[in-house]
Scaffold this motif. Sequence first.
Motif, PDB file in Angstrom:
ATOM      1  N   LEU A   3      47.234  40.661  40.886  1.00  0.00           N
ATOM      2  CA  LEU A   3      46.311  40.069  41.846  1.00  0.00           C
ATOM      3  C   LEU A   3      45.854  41.147  42.816  1.00  0.00           C
ATOM      4  CD1 LEU A   3      48.326  36.813  42.681  1.00  0.00           C
ATOM      5  CD2 LEU A   3      46.534  37.089  40.952  1.00  0.00           C
ATOM      6  N   VAL A   4      44.561  41.333  42.897  1.00  0.00           N
ATOM      7  CA  VAL A   4      44.000  42.350  43.786  1.00  0.00           C
ATOM      8  C   VAL A   4      42.916  41.710  44.655  1.00  0.00           C
ATOM      9  CG1 VAL A   4      42.749  44.533  43.940  1.00  0.00           C
ATOM     10  CG2 VAL A   4      44.463  44.205  42.142  1.00  0.00           C
ATOM     11  N   ILE A   5      43.075  41.852  45.957  1.00  0.00           N
ATOM     12  CA  ILE A   5      42.015  41.445  46.880  1.00  0.00           C
ATOM     13  C   ILE A   5      41.363  42.722  47.377  1.00  0.00           C
ATOM     14  CG2 ILE A   5      41.457  40.280  49.041  1.00  0.00           C
ATOM     15  CD1 ILE A   5      43.910  38.533  48.625  1.00  0.00           C
ATOM     16  N   THR A  24      34.119  40.966  49.655  1.00  0.00           N
ATOM     17  CA  THR A  24      35.562  40.839  49.462  1.00  0.00           C
ATOM     18  C   THR A  24      35.845  39.735  48.447  1.00  0.00           C
ATOM     19  OG1 THR A  24      35.992  41.556  51.733  1.00  0.00           O
ATOM     20  CG2 THR A  24      37.773  40.397  50.589  1.00  0.00           C
ATOM     21  N   ARG A  25      36.615  40.067  47.408  1.00  0.00           N
ATOM     22  CA  ARG A  25      36.858  39.117  46.322  1.00  0.00           C
ATOM     23  C   ARG A  25      38.293  39.240  45.817  1.00  0.00           C
ATOM     24  NH1 ARG A  25      31.720  41.431  45.092  1.00  0.00           N
ATOM     25  NH2 ARG A  25      30.045  39.903  45.442  1.00  0.00           N
ATOM     26  N   LEU A  26      38.692  38.235  45.060  1.00  0.00           N
ATOM     27  CA  LEU A  26      39.990  38.242  44.386  1.00  0.00           C
ATOM     28  C   LEU A  26      39.777  38.608  42.931  1.00  0.00           C
ATOM     29  CD1 LEU A  26      43.044  37.545  44.010  1.00  0.00           C
ATOM     30  CD2 LEU A  26      42.312  35.164  43.634  1.00  0.00           C
ATOM     31  N   LEU A  27      40.509  39.619  42.467  1.00  0.00           N
ATOM     32  CA  LEU A  27      40.456  40.041  41.069  1.00  0.00           C
ATOM     33  C   LEU A  27      41.776  39.638  40.411  1.00  0.00           C
ATOM     34  CD1 LEU A  27      39.096  43.648  41.710  1.00  0.00           C
ATOM     35  CD2 LEU A  27      37.746  41.573  41.232  1.00  0.00           C
ATOM     36  N   VAL A  28      41.671  38.894  39.326  1.00  0.00           N
ATOM     37  CA  VAL A  28      42.856  38.428  38.597  1.00  0.00           C
ATOM     38  C   VAL A  28      42.867  39.065  37.219  1.00  0.00           C
ATOM     39  CG1 VAL A  28      44.123  36.438  37.731  1.00  0.00           C
ATOM     40  CG2 VAL A  28      42.786  36.235  39.846  1.00  0.00           C
ATOM     41  N   HIS A  29      43.848  39.947  36.998  1.00  0.00           N
ATOM     42  CA  HIS A  29      43.983  40.586  35.692  1.00  0.00           C
ATOM     43  C   HIS A  29      45.204  39.980  35.011  1.00  0.00           C
ATOM     44  CE1 HIS A  29      44.835  44.328  33.068  1.00  0.00           C
ATOM     45  NE2 HIS A  29      43.884  43.598  32.520  1.00  0.00           N
ATOM     46  N   LYS A  30      44.973  39.202  33.951  1.00  0.00           N
ATOM     47  CA  LYS A  30      46.040  38.446  33.305  1.00  0.00           C
ATOM     48  C   LYS A  30      46.708  39.246  32.191  1.00  0.00           C
ATOM     49  CE  LYS A  30      44.238  33.833  34.277  1.00  0.00           C
ATOM     50  NZ  LYS A  30      43.915  32.501  33.694  1.00  0.00           N
ATOM     51  N   LEU A  35      40.016  39.488  32.715  1.00  0.00           N
ATOM     52  CA  LEU A  35      39.794  39.753  34.135  1.00  0.00           C
ATOM     53  C   LEU A  35      38.859  38.696  34.697  1.00  0.00           C
ATOM     54  CD1 LEU A  35      40.243  41.785  36.525  1.00  0.00           C
ATOM     55  CD2 LEU A  35      37.997  42.712  35.927  1.00  0.00           C
ATOM     56  N   LEU A  36      39.256  38.116  35.828  1.00  0.00           N
ATOM     57  CA  LEU A  36      38.455  37.091  36.479  1.00  0.00           C
ATOM     58  C   LEU A  36      38.153  37.534  37.903  1.00  0.00           C
ATOM     59  CD1 LEU A  36      40.868  35.546  34.664  1.00  0.00           C
ATOM     60  CD2 LEU A  36      39.421  33.595  35.212  1.00  0.00           C
ATOM     61  N   VAL A  37      36.908  37.330  38.308  1.00  0.00           N
ATOM     62  CA  VAL A  37      36.470  37.721  39.648  1.00  0.00           C
ATOM     63  C   VAL A  37      36.173  36.445  40.434  1.00  0.00           C
ATOM     64  CG1 VAL A  37      34.794  39.020  40.990  1.00  0.00           C
ATOM     65  CG2 VAL A  37      35.445  39.811  38.692  1.00  0.00           C
ATOM     66  N   HIS A  38      36.952  36.210  41.511  1.00  0.00           N
ATOM     67  CA  HIS A  38      36.814  34.985  42.291  1.00  0.00           C
ATOM     68  C   HIS A  38      36.348  35.271  43.712  1.00  0.00           C
ATOM     69  CE1 HIS A  38      38.627  31.886  39.654  1.00  0.00           C
ATOM     70  NE2 HIS A  38      39.394  32.863  39.194  1.00  0.00           N
ATOM     71  N   SER A  39      35.595  34.313  44.251  1.00  0.00           N
ATOM     72  CA  SER A  39      35.281  34.307  45.678  1.00  0.00           C
ATOM     73  C   SER A  39      36.119  33.209  46.327  1.00  0.00           C
ATOM     74  CB  SER A  39      33.796  34.037  45.909  1.00  0.00           C
ATOM     75  OG  SER A  39      33.462  32.733  45.447  1.00  0.00           O
ATOM     76  N   ASP A  40      36.039  33.103  47.648  1.00  0.00           N
ATOM     77  CA  ASP A  40      36.794  32.067  48.358  1.00  0.00           C
ATOM     78  C   ASP A  40      35.981  30.773  48.373  1.00  0.00           C
ATOM     79  OD1 ASP A  40      38.787  30.844  49.708  1.00  0.00           O
ATOM     80  OD2 ASP A  40      38.386  31.790  51.640  1.00  0.00           O
ATOM     81  N   GLY A  41      35.722  30.262  47.198  1.00  0.00           N
ATOM     82  CA  GLY A  41      34.914  29.064  47.032  1.00  0.00           C
ATOM     83  C   GLY A  41      34.599  28.870  45.564  1.00  0.00           C
ATOM     84  N   ASP A  91      47.412  44.249  46.656  1.00  0.00           N
ATOM     85  CA  ASP A  91      47.597  44.563  45.234  1.00  0.00           C
ATOM     86  C   ASP A  91      49.033  44.229  44.865  1.00  0.00           C
ATOM     87  OD1 ASP A  91      47.719  45.531  42.667  1.00  0.00           O
ATOM     88  OD2 ASP A  91      46.828  47.480  43.132  1.00  0.00           O
ATOM     89  N   SER A  92      49.223  43.238  44.006  1.00  0.00           N
ATOM     90  CA  SER A  92      50.576  42.852  43.603  1.00  0.00           C
ATOM     91  C   SER A  92      50.584  42.417  42.141  1.00  0.00           C
ATOM     92  CB  SER A  92      51.112  41.707  44.474  1.00  0.00           C
ATOM     93  OG  SER A  92      50.320  40.537  44.326  1.00  0.00           O
ATOM     94  N   SER A  93      51.728  42.589  41.497  1.00  0.00           N
ATOM     95  CA  SER A  93      51.909  42.175  40.099  1.00  0.00           C
ATOM     96  C   SER A  93      53.055  41.186  40.016  1.00  0.00           C
ATOM     97  CB  SER A  93      52.188  43.383  39.210  1.00  0.00           C
ATOM     98  OG  SER A  93      51.074  44.266  39.202  1.00  0.00           O
ATOM     99  N   HIS A  94      52.921  40.212  39.128  1.00  0.00           N
ATOM    100  CA  HIS A  94      53.917  39.147  39.024  1.00  0.00           C
ATOM    101  C   HIS A  94      54.151  38.820  37.556  1.00  0.00           C
ATOM    102  CE1 HIS A  94      53.246  38.366  43.352  1.00  0.00           C
ATOM    103  NE2 HIS A  94      51.976  38.610  43.052  1.00  0.00           N
ATOM    104  N   GLU A  95      55.409  38.639  37.177  1.00  0.00           N
ATOM    105  CA  GLU A  95      55.770  38.235  35.819  1.00  0.00           C
ATOM    106  C   GLU A  95      55.937  36.718  35.808  1.00  0.00           C
ATOM    107  OE1 GLU A  95      56.127  38.008  32.144  1.00  0.00           O
ATOM    108  OE2 GLU A  95      55.995  40.059  32.923  1.00  0.00           O
ATOM    109  N   LEU A  96      55.037  36.031  35.142  1.00  0.00           N
ATOM    110  CA  LEU A  96      55.060  34.568  35.137  1.00  0.00           C
ATOM    111  C   LEU A  96      55.862  33.986  33.981  1.00  0.00           C
ATOM    112  CD1 LEU A  96      51.362  33.734  36.096  1.00  0.00           C
ATOM    113  CD2 LEU A  96      53.306  34.234  37.584  1.00  0.00           C
ATOM    114  N   GLY A  97      56.095  34.754  32.944  1.00  0.00           N
ATOM    115  CA  GLY A  97      56.827  34.234  31.791  1.00  0.00           C
ATOM    116  C   GLY A  97      55.948  33.351  30.918  1.00  0.00           C
ATOM    117  N   VAL A  98      56.592  32.702  29.956  1.00  0.00           N
ATOM    118  CA  VAL A  98      55.870  31.848  29.009  1.00  0.00           C
ATOM    119  C   VAL A  98      55.617  30.484  29.638  1.00  0.00           C
ATOM    120  CG1 VAL A  98      55.923  30.758  26.735  1.00  0.00           C
ATOM    121  CG2 VAL A  98      56.915  33.034  27.057  1.00  0.00           C
TER     122      VAL A  98
END
Length: 235
Positions: A3-5, A24-30, A35-41, A91-98
């Motif tokens: 997750l990157v803002i 300013t946006r949220l970038l989600v790299h799965k 890769l998904l680019v989100h706004s606050d809306g 900028d953070s990374s997270h292990e979500l598992g299955v």
Amino acid sequence: MRLVIARCSVDYTGRLNAHLPLATRLLVHKGDGSLLVHSDGGSYKPLNWMSPPCTLAVEASDEEDVVEQWRVTHTKTGDALVVKLYEVIHDSSHELGVDPGLQKDGVEADLQRLLAEQVGVVGEGLTLVRREFPTAIGPVDLMLRDDAVAEVPGSGRGHVAVEVKRKAGIDAVEQLTRYLELLNRDPHLRPVRGILAAQSFALQARTLASDRGIDCVVLDYDAMKGTDSGRPTLF
């Protein structure tokens, strides 16, 4: 998942071209590479994205103010999503598992199971014969025995075919009609009447069902599974 803002601009090139100016946006790299680019809306829908199979590469930028530049390339089409990061706020990374997947509650199978255990919901003097009662054109959700009819001499055994839906439309009435026409040919079952049981009904479905002698019963799923539905009652 990463997750990157960041303050960034985004350009999509390929079968179509699209540009997101600096913001300013949220970038989600799965983990699947997307890769998904989100706004606050905009609820769940991203402003832009790249679906897998794709790869993300960090590349040099010719702009001095860009601290990092990503190029996400689709493996099959060659389409690319170029993200220029001017300021990284988080900028953070997270292990979500299955993920076990979505488990739906209140689907037709749940309604059928609960109704089989509580046949009194659709009428008195009924007992369950079988769930998924087989016919030549498909199984009837529930086959019930009408004890009141069976006790009348010369009336036959008497059965009730029940079709269960979440929302019943005209198609559900037509389906049950076909079952009834077939079932009433069987001397061991007839007379067979029909009940359409659903959480809600289209007005046209109620009208057609009434015209064909089919009863409509509204199911309260919460009440059937033993929880408060929140609906107002007299007592």
